[in-house]
Write a protein that holds these residues in place. Sequence first.
Motif: not given
Length: 338
Positions: A243-251
Amino acid sequence: MRHTTNVDLSDQNTLALPSVARHQFEILNDEDLFEALACCRQLGLTWQVMGGGSNVLLPSVIENGLFRIQRTAIEVIPLNTKCVEVIIGAGVNWSEFVQWSVSHGYGGVQNLASIPGTVGAAPVQNIGAYGVELQDVFVRARVFDGLEGCFKALAREDCEFGYRDSIFKRYPGRYIIFDVTLQLTTEDHLFVTSYGDIEARIATQGVSLQTIYQSVAEIRTQKLPDPQQLPNAGSFFKNPVITRDAFLTLKQQYPEIVCYPVNSHNVKLAAGWLIEQSGWKGKRKGHVGMHDKQALVLVNFGGADRNEVLAFAQAVADSVYDKFSVVLEPEPVVIPAS
Ligand code: EPU
């Protein structure tokens, strides 16, 4: 129909896994198929299909009937001045078909150059590379439906194509693909060149069917090991979608993380990057390892069997999960023993 027993498949799968097919059936046409099905019924066997063996994980023994579809005809049907339909037998080698199509001036599959395997296997995992997927040119497949016991045509919508996915992959053992119809173009400007490496090459050479075909073939030769020299099954894992949310956290934690947008909710991560960052690029354990030029490709240095490959792949996936909380799924099809 040719029925052979105890067939050694170790040189017929690109990962070079040791495997023996108790019953192999070579099938050229509809009658051959009915004969092979009758033979399997008599012997109390179920069946499964194998194409070129380039995207499979074989067990040491396959007790089922193993069907090899060997139709190799290619028929061209002109539709209008801009496009043709091409009906290709499932047994045609994919890479040779792409070469044929480029040499005849038919565009659409040039970005899919040098992919090993057969035409019949191409829709199963919806092969894709350098911005093009098989579904972009796919019209229909003529298949035998093992559940309904009849031949039918499946159109693109029926195949439910997704990223490295289709009904053929989701319902293994139901359909036998006999031939595939693709729509190709005779126009010379409908090219997909957005992939960085291709863009760079055609900037100097000009854009045409041939230059794209050559560029893709060269990129693949540089990055991917030749299975004849170093057995492998191409990308071993799918690029995971999160998900985009999970991606933003990883980023936030990994600003360099490599991703491709999928839709407004999801992004796809480069599994090769995740594996490299987890320290597996070029790392070997026993007979297997991750390639030193493309961390997504698992290689067999000789002597590995399926259990060793799966155990190694699990260790890689576990490391990636521990570091990034992202699940990696294997891409090749795991063929059951019976
Ligand atoms: N990357 C790394 N380290 C690596 C490998 C890749 O950091 O060791 C990063 C790089 O940033 C690179 C990015 O990952 O820019 C993408 O790498 P690449 O262009 O090689 O593509 P990929 O995502 O690894 C996919 C397909 C390939 C296909 C290429 C080109 C999958 C599972 N794989 O690989 O398909 O050729 O894109 O379109 O989707 C195959 O399925 O067998 C296959 C080779």
